[in-house]
Scaffold this motif. Structure first.
Motif, short mmCIF file in Angstrom:
data_model
loop_
_atom_site.label_atom_id
_atom_site.label_comp_id
_atom_site.label_asym_id
_atom_site.label_seq_id
_atom_site.Cartn_x
_atom_site.Cartn_y
_atom_site.Cartn_z
N GLU A 242 0.79 -1.22 0.00
CA GLU A 242 0.00 0.00 0.00
C GLU A 242 0.83 1.27 0.00
OE1 GLU A 242 -1.82 0.82 4.04
OE2 GLU A 242 -1.53 -1.35 4.17
N LYS A 243 2.07 1.20 0.46
CA LYS A 243 2.99 2.33 0.42
C LYS A 243 4.28 1.86 -0.24
CE LYS A 243 0.36 5.16 2.83
NZ LYS A 243 -0.24 6.38 2.25
N VAL A 244 4.95 2.77 -0.90
CA VAL A 244 6.20 2.41 -1.56
C VAL A 244 7.28 2.16 -0.52
CG1 VAL A 244 8.01 3.20 -3.12
CG2 VAL A 244 5.61 3.69 -3.64
N VAL A 245 7.85 0.97 -0.56
CA VAL A 245 8.95 0.58 0.32
C VAL A 245 10.17 0.32 -0.56
CG1 VAL A 245 9.82 -1.17 1.93
CG2 VAL A 245 7.45 -0.38 2.10
N ASP B 94 16.63 -7.02 -2.34
CA ASP B 94 17.91 -6.32 -2.37
C ASP B 94 18.04 -5.39 -1.17
OD1 ASP B 94 20.37 -5.73 -3.48
OD2 ASP B 94 19.59 -4.09 -4.73
N ARG B 95 19.22 -5.40 -0.52
CA ARG B 95 19.54 -4.54 0.63
C ARG B 95 18.52 -4.71 1.76
NH1 ARG B 95 19.82 0.95 -2.58
NH2 ARG B 95 20.03 1.85 -0.50
N PHE B 96 18.15 -5.96 2.04
CA PHE B 96 17.11 -6.22 3.03
C PHE B 96 17.54 -5.83 4.43
CE2 PHE B 96 14.69 -9.05 5.92
CZ PHE B 96 13.41 -8.58 5.61
N ASP B 97 18.82 -5.98 4.74
CA ASP B 97 19.29 -5.59 6.07
C ASP B 97 19.07 -4.09 6.33
OD1 ASP B 97 20.03 -8.12 6.78
OD2 ASP B 97 22.13 -7.88 6.22
N GLU B 98 19.22 -3.29 5.28
CA GLU B 98 18.97 -1.86 5.42
C GLU B 98 17.49 -1.60 5.71
OE1 GLU B 98 20.48 0.49 2.20
OE2 GLU B 98 22.33 -0.67 2.08
N LEU B 99 16.62 -2.38 5.05
CA LEU B 99 15.18 -2.25 5.29
C LEU B 99 14.85 -2.59 6.74
CD1 LEU B 99 12.24 -1.90 4.44
CD2 LEU B 99 12.28 -4.25 3.57
N LEU B 100 15.48 -3.64 7.27
CA LEU B 100 15.26 -4.01 8.67
C LEU B 100 15.68 -2.88 9.61
CD1 LEU B 100 16.48 -7.74 8.86
CD2 LEU B 100 14.13 -6.92 9.07
N ASP B 101 16.84 -2.30 9.34
CA ASP B 101 17.34 -1.22 10.19
C ASP B 101 16.42 0.00 10.15
OD1 ASP B 101 19.50 -2.75 10.95
OD2 ASP B 101 20.86 -1.90 9.45
N ARG B 102 15.96 0.35 8.95
CA ARG B 102 15.06 1.50 8.82
C ARG B 102 13.74 1.25 9.55
NH1 ARG B 102 16.62 1.32 3.31
NH2 ARG B 102 14.56 0.52 2.75
N THR B 103 13.25 0.02 9.43
CA THR B 103 11.99 -0.33 10.08
C THR B 103 12.13 -0.27 11.60
OG1 THR B 103 11.39 -1.79 8.24
CG2 THR B 103 10.24 -2.13 10.33
N ARG B 104 13.19 -0.85 12.13
CA ARG B 104 13.42 -0.85 13.58
C ARG B 104 13.49 0.58 14.11
NH1 ARG B 104 17.75 -3.32 13.47
NH2 ARG B 104 17.12 -5.47 13.92
N GLU B 105 14.14 1.44 13.37
CA GLU B 105 14.29 2.82 13.82
C GLU B 105 12.95 3.55 13.87
OE1 GLU B 105 15.93 6.22 15.25
OE2 GLU B 105 16.90 4.26 15.03
N ARG B 106 12.04 3.23 12.94
CA ARG B 106 10.76 3.94 12.86
C ARG B 106 9.70 3.36 13.79
NH1 ARG B 106 7.94 4.40 7.59
NH2 ARG B 106 6.78 5.92 8.81
N MET B 107 9.84 2.13 14.21
CA MET B 107 8.80 1.49 15.02
C MET B 107 8.71 2.17 16.39
SD MET B 107 9.42 -2.48 13.98
CE MET B 107 8.13 -3.15 15.03
#
Length: 253
Positions: A148-151, A199-212
């Motif tokens: 629903e949102k661009v990730v 691609d670059r999934f670890d970066e996605l995890l880090d960004r998600t953790r920071e925003r939660m």
């Protein structure tokens, strides 16, 4: 919450880190008997020991791309159980080149394959499960906020998961008169084998953790607990829902 006496099908376990395995554990802990599938001979050594720990009486191969395999799974369930109370669809696939490219650059063949494995296979499962759910039941699938949102880096799977979520709503409306409920589970990012292809999934995890809100990633057990609740009769008033299990990530815009 009790699933004692209920029969469930779990499709999508690859290893002990799979979302499907977290759900299978929760189903089993609540008392359900489970049929477990594995993708192919390469996956069998990783999945079968987990299925045996769960005391699954039905452990069968299922590659939805292989004609007849999905039908054979349901034929086995009908023969041995004669019914099905719930199922979990937790599979997704896109060719690597298409997954790592922009949506506008993906191939027709790659888009079609991703849609078939990740979305239409759930519709096929619903079609096969319907006659076995004589007393009603619950159909569950797994999606992600990138629908629903661009990730960043989610790419092709965004439109595919959006189609899956829309299918959930339409099937919930169509099957409601038979007391068959349909839901999509939307966990936050998790380190699974399937997710490793992004691609670059670890970066996605880090960004998600920071925003939660609590800066804590969810676990497969968190997802399993919600799945088990939805499969229970106490959730009979719920259908067609997109259930976020992401620690509030989706509320932040």
């Amino acid at each position: 919450m009790s699933l004692t006496g209920k029969k469930g099908l779990v499709v999508g376990i690859a290893n002990e880190h799979s979302i499907a395995y977290g759900c299978a554990k929760a189903f089993r802990n609540a008392g359900a008997d489970l049929a477990i599938t594995y993708l192919n001979a390469k996956a069998e050594p990783y999945v079968c020991p987990l299925a045996e720990e769960l005391k699954s009486p039905i452990i069968v191969p299922c590659d939805v791309r292989d004609p007849g395999q999905l039908e054979a799974v349901f034929a086995r369930i009908e023969k041995e159980w004669g019914k099905l109370d719930f199922l979990l669809h937790s599979i997704a696939f896109a060719p690597k080149d298409d997954l790592h490219s922009r949506v506008v650059d993906c191939s027709q063949a790659g888009f079609s394959l991703a849609m078939d494995v990740s979305c239409h296979s759930f519709i096929r499962m619903a079609h096969l499960a319907e006659p076995l759910m004589k007393d009603g039941g619950c159909l569950l699938t797994v999606t992600f906020y990138g629908s629903e949102k661009v990730v960043d880096e989610y790419n092709l799977m965004g439109p595919v998961k959006a189609a899956l979520e829309s299918s959930v709503r339409y099937m919930a409306a169509e099957l409601g008169k038979k007391n068959i409920r349909v839901h999509a589970l939307s966990p936050g990012p998790l380190k699974t084998r399937a997710a490793s292809g992004i691609d670059r999934f670890d970066e996605l995890l880090d960004r998600t953790r920071e925003r939660m809100p609590d800066h804590q990633l969810v676990s497969i057990d968190d997802v399993g607990n919600v799945a088990a609740f939805l499969a229970d009769d106490n959730a009979k008033a719920l259908t067609g829902n997109l259930e976020y299990i992401d620690g509030g990530y989706h509320i932040l815009g």
